[in-house]
Design a protein around this motif. Structure first.
Motif, mmCIF file in Angstrom:
data_model
loop_
_atom_site.group_PDB
_atom_site.id
_atom_site.type_symbol
_atom_site.label_atom_id
_atom_site.label_comp_id
_atom_site.label_asym_id
_atom_site.label_seq_id
_atom_site.Cartn_x
_atom_site.Cartn_y
_atom_site.Cartn_z
ATOM 1 N N ARG A 111 0.824 -1.099 -0.209
ATOM 2 C CA ARG A 111 0.226 -0.193 -0.093
ATOM 3 C C ARG A 111 0.204 1.244 0.335
ATOM 4 N N ARG A 112 1.876 1.065 0.496
ATOM 5 C CA ARG A 112 2.913 2.215 0.873
ATOM 6 C C ARG A 112 3.542 2.930 -0.654
ATOM 7 N N ALA A 113 4.324 1.678 -1.446
ATOM 8 C CA ALA A 113 4.314 1.393 -2.605
ATOM 9 C C ALA A 113 3.355 2.457 -3.580
ATOM 10 N N LEU A 114 2.342 2.007 -3.448
ATOM 11 C CA LEU A 114 1.116 2.319 -4.537
ATOM 12 C C LEU A 114 0.867 3.686 -3.975
ATOM 13 N N THR A 115 1.034 4.376 -3.021
ATOM 14 C CA THR A 115 1.134 5.901 -2.390
ATOM 15 C C THR A 115 2.065 6.336 -4.050
#
Length: 225
Positions: A111-115
C-alpha cells in the motif's frame, strides 16, 4: 550464456563498477545456480559501492533464496533507507514479508508503494499474493488483475480461483496457458503454479521437472513460494 558473457565482459572492461558485478552475480545465480560465486560478486559490488540501493535490493533477494531471511530483511531495509521513495524497493519489503509469512506486513508495504505509484505492477502482484494467503480472494483478484501482464499474473489469478473454490475458472485459465505454450514461451514454473492451485501433484512435479531443466527464473523461490 549471452547474459553471462556480457556480464563477464563488463567486469573485464571496468573492474571498479559495482553494477558490472551485480550483473555478474545475477547471471551466476539465475543461469548457473552458483550460489557461492553469486554471493562473492554481490559482496564485491557492495564493497565498491556500499550506497548502491539496487545492489542491496538484489542481494536481499539472493539472501532470501538461500534461506537467510533475517539478513535479507536487513538488506531490504538498507535499500529503502538509501532510496526511500522507490516503489520497487518498498514493494520488495512486502515481497519479503510474503515469503516469511507476514501477510499483513506485506499488504502495508505494498500500500505504501502504491502511494508513490498508484499502478505499480510489482506492488499489485505482491499485494495480490498477500491477500490470497489471508483468504481475501476478491481483494487478491482485484490487485492481481491490475498488475503487469505476464504468465505469472495469469497463473497467480488461476491459483486464487482454485483456492477460493472456483476450479472451473482455474481450469479454463490452465487450458489457455497450455494452448498458448504451443506457440509462445510460457514458463513451466507458472504452469506448475496453476496445477498446484488445482492440487494436481503429479502434474506439478511434471512441470517443475521441466522448469528445473531450463533453469526457470522462479525455481530459486522454491524454498518459500
Amino acid at each position: 550464456t549471452g547474459m553471462m558473457n556480457a556480464a563477464s565482459k563488463a567486469v573485464e572492461l571496468d573492474p571498479n563498477h559495482a553494477s558490472a558485478y551485480e550483473s555478474l552475480a545475477l547471471s551466476k545465480l539465475h543461469q548457473q545456480w552458483s550460489w557461492s560465486e553469486a554471493e562473492q560478486s554481490f559482496r564485491h559490488a557492495l564493497r565498491l559501492d556500499p550506497a548502491n540501493a539496487e545492489v542491496r535490493h538484489f542481494f536481499a533477494h539472493f539472501l532470501l533464496w538461500v534461506n537467510r531471511a533475517e539478513e535479507s530483511a536487513r538488506e531490504c531495509n538498507r535499500a529503502v533507507e538509501l532510496d526511500p521513495f522507490n516503489p520497487d524497493l518498498i514493494s520488495c519489503l512486502g515481497w519479503h514479508d510474503v515469503h516469511v509469512g507476514d501477510y499483513d506486513g506485506a499488504v502495508e508495504w505494498t500500500r505504501r508503494a502504491l502511494t508513490f505509484e498508484h499502478d505499480h505492477g510489482w506492488a499489485l502482484m505482491v499485494m495480490g499474493w498477500a491477500y490470497e494467503q489471508k483468504g481475501m480472494f476478491q481483494e487478491a483478484l482485484s490487485a492481481l488483475r491490475k498488475s503487469f501482464d505476464s504468465t505469472l499474473k495469469t497463473a497467480s489469478i488461476a491459483h486464487v480461483f482454485a483456492g477460493s473454490g472456483n476450479r472451473a475458472a482455474a481450469g479454463k485459465i490452465l487450458e489457455e496457458l497450455l494452448e498458448g505454450s504451443k506457440t509462445k514461451y510460457v514458463s513451466p514454473y507458472d504452469i506448475a503454479v496453476t496445477y498446484a492451485g488445482l492440487d494436481d501433484k503429479e502434474r506439478v512435479f511434471e512441470w517443475l521437472d521441466k522448469a528445473y531443466e531450463e533453469h526457470s527464473a522462479f525455481m530459486v523461490y522454491m524454498n518459500s513460494d
